[in-house]
Design an enzyme around this catalytic site. Structure first.
Site, short mmCIF file in Angstrom:
data_model
loop_
_atom_site.label_atom_id
_atom_site.label_comp_id
_atom_site.label_asym_id
_atom_site.label_seq_id
_atom_site.Cartn_x
_atom_site.Cartn_y
_atom_site.Cartn_z
N THR A 1 8.50 23.39 43.84
CA THR A 1 9.11 22.69 44.98
C THR A 1 8.44 21.35 45.25
OG1 THR A 1 9.53 24.87 45.94
CG2 THR A 1 9.76 22.97 47.40
N VAL A 2 7.12 21.37 45.37
CA VAL A 2 6.40 20.13 45.71
C VAL A 2 6.26 19.24 44.47
CG1 VAL A 2 4.31 19.16 46.73
CG2 VAL A 2 5.14 21.37 47.53
N LYS B 1 -5.97 27.00 56.87
CA LYS B 1 -5.80 25.58 57.28
C LYS B 1 -6.81 25.20 58.35
CE LYS B 1 -0.86 25.74 56.23
NZ LYS B 1 0.45 26.09 56.78
N LYS C 1 -4.14 25.05 49.91
CA LYS C 1 -5.00 25.37 51.07
C LYS C 1 -5.96 26.52 50.79
CE LYS C 1 -1.16 28.01 52.76
NZ LYS C 1 -0.10 27.42 51.99
N GLY D 1 1.21 20.13 55.82
CA GLY D 1 2.17 19.54 54.88
C GLY D 1 2.25 18.03 54.96
#
Ligand SMILES: NC(=O)c1ccc[n+]([C@@H]2O[C@H](COP(=O)([O-])OP(=O)(O)OC[C@H]3O[C@@H](n4cnc5c(N)ncnc54)[C@H](OP(=O)(O)O)[C@@H]3O)[C@@H](O)[C@H]2O)c1
Length: 477
Positions: A62-63, A251, A151, A180
């Site tokens: 996706t990224v 995170k 992360k 993000g």
């Protein structure tokens, strides 16, 4: 009884980057994007052969796809995508559209092809710990800088990897690993490094925020809100990492490292699940002028880091209370600059890719400036990092929600236990119209430490009239 609360935790937000307009006021409309622009134009250009900083992408999901798209649409600027590495690479290539990726890019499923090449920056976007950790360590050991959105990797091994990078004269950047597309880590580096931060709090998990804001707005049960989030692709089939706080505490550990110079193992941060929050809790929260959000918070007090992730009551008209859907919000509190807020899309291919490409540009700038080994800049410094004692013993007012089988003397019995533990009741709330067999009511407490409350809750858990464990939530004013 008076409803008076002491000022606790993070005070009101005087926002610089936060703008009221960005926060929806209870509808499902998508807010506008985060307020910090990124330096690129969407004009398609060709990659300049043999020029620019050589970049390899490992992980074309996706990224990764979105990163490749931005690099290609913008001609990459000073960045030249030379390799894409993914397992089953031939299958990946089949799903490409024409001009998705420049023709001269080398496709491979062999990480060694990338690590043995002359690329200067490796983008790690496969996620997880293995083999991501080995790939990143090998890239840094070979003197290649790394950009990652991982992360879990950074929360567990960030300080070591930063040290390894510094010793090799290269960089590791991970701006996309927290919130993000919201540029929190770069903001800590550039805009807030002149301050001395003592607190960071955030809505760091879009899945939880989606579910909680859906229960708030539609008064649907938790299970229905979860199913809806899964159907819309906002929650995975097994959403435990999100719901039980594992994702957010990783995170928070990164934010503590970057903003509070504190090395924290994510597992040492207490996390409470949002699964036990009921639609009726939003009714009672509203009576108190509040709503419920999953909040990750860390506060540094000398060598103690108070840290926790879990659902909390927050004022409905506060920045936290107004964050809807799957957005992220991070608030920082500094000794000199006061409070700052950063809001935007915490996930999604394109917003996350913007953060990755921004990191790439930052690293490439350093490379093109020809900095020597000792001058390598970084989002996060390895210097001055301490290892504080981790505690979750925050002092706050509390919301206690009971589900009981109604009978005379319940309130007196609970009040007796609370008094025996030196806890003061602030208010008692009971809405009419519920069945006597499963009656929800709420007691709020005046501020006290978590450690004082815990023994009282244990004592209450054995009472014969309770039909569900008491839901205990901090109230953040
Ligand atoms: N998606 C987001 O909104 C978001 C937001 C913030 C941060 N991130 C982080 O960004 C990273 C990437 O996330 P993503 O959503 O893009 O994940 P993704 O869609 O699952 O993509 C991961 C890609 O890596 C490939 N891959 C996995 N293991 C591999 C291996 N051992 N060797 C080679 N390739 C491998 C996968 O191939 P297959 O297709 O064959 O599985 C897939 O193409 C993660 O660290 C994630 O936590 C994501």
């Amino acid at each position: 009884m008076p409803t008076i609360y002491a000022a606790v935790q993070f005070p009101r937000i005087a926002s610089r980057t936060y703008d009221k307009e960005f926060i929806s006021s209870g509808t499902d409309s998508l807010p506008k994007q985060t307020s910090i622009p990124v330096a690129h134009t969407p004009t398609p250009k060709k990659q300049e052969k043999n020029s620019g900083c050589r970049v390899a992408l490992i992980g074309f999901g996706t990224v990764g796809r979105a990163v490749a798209k931005i690099l290609c649409e913008n001609g990459g600027g000073d960045l030249r995508l030379t390799h894409i590495c993914n397992r089953n690479v031939e299958k990946k290539k089949q799903s490409l559209k024409p001009n998705d990726v420049p023709g001269d890019v080398i496709w491979t499923d062999d990480v060694d092809t990338v690590l043995n090449s002359d690329v200067q920056i490796v983008i790690e976007l496969i996620g997880g710990l293995n083999p991501a950790e080995q790939i990143v360590r090998r890239a840094l050991a070979a003197g290649k800088s790394v950009v990652t959105a991982n992360k879990q990797l950074i929360a567990r091994h960030g300080p070591d990897l930063l040290q390894l990078a510094a010793s090799q004269g290269c960089q590791i950047e991970f701006g996309a690993s927290v919130a993000g597309g919201v540029p929190v880590l770069p903001a800590l580096r550039t805009g807030l490094c002149g301050d001395r931060l003592h607190g960071i709090a955030g809505i760091l998990n879009g899945t939880c925020n989606y579910i909680l804001s859906r229960i708030e707005n539609a008064r649907i049960p938790f299970s229905e809100a979860l199913e809806e989030a899964q159907a819309r692709g906002y929650a995975e089939a097994d959403a435990s990492e999100d719901l039980d706080g594992g994702d957010a505490r990783a995170k928070l550990a990164i934010l503590a490292l970057a903003g509070l110079d504190s090395r924290v193992a994510p597992e040492s941060i207490r996390s409470r699940s949002i699964r036990t929050v009921d639609a009726v809790d939003f009714d009672y929260a509203a009576e108190l002028g509040c709503t419920i959000r999953q909040i990750s918070r860390a506060e540094l007090k000398k060598n103690i880091l108070l840290a926790e992730v879990g659902p909390c009551l927050v004022p409905a008209d506060s920045p936290f209370g107004r964050v809807q859907r799957n957005l992220n919000l991070v608030l920082t509190s500094g000794q000199y600059g006061g409070d700052m807020a950063f809001l935007g899309a915490g996930a999604g291919g394109d917003p996350t890719a913007v953060a990755v490409v921004s990191d790439l540009m930052f690293v490439a700038q350093g490379l093109s400036a020809g900095r020597g080994k000792k001058d390598v800049p970084s989002n996060v410094s390895t210097q001055g990092i301490s290892t504080p004692t981790i505690s979750s013993d925050f002092e706050t007012p509390w919301y206690l929600r009971f589900f009981v089988r109604d009978q005379p003397g319940i309130v007196a019995r609970l009040a007796q236990i609370l008094a025996a533990h030196h806890l003061n009741i602030d208010s008692l709330l009971q809405k009419p119209g519920f069945e006597k067999a499963a009656l929800p009511f709420v007691i709020t407490l005046e501020p006290c430490h978590d450690s004082m409350l815990h023994p009282a809750l244990e004592e209450m858990s054995g009472l014969e009239f309770t039909i569900r464990p008491c839901l205990c939530l901090p109230i953040l004013r």
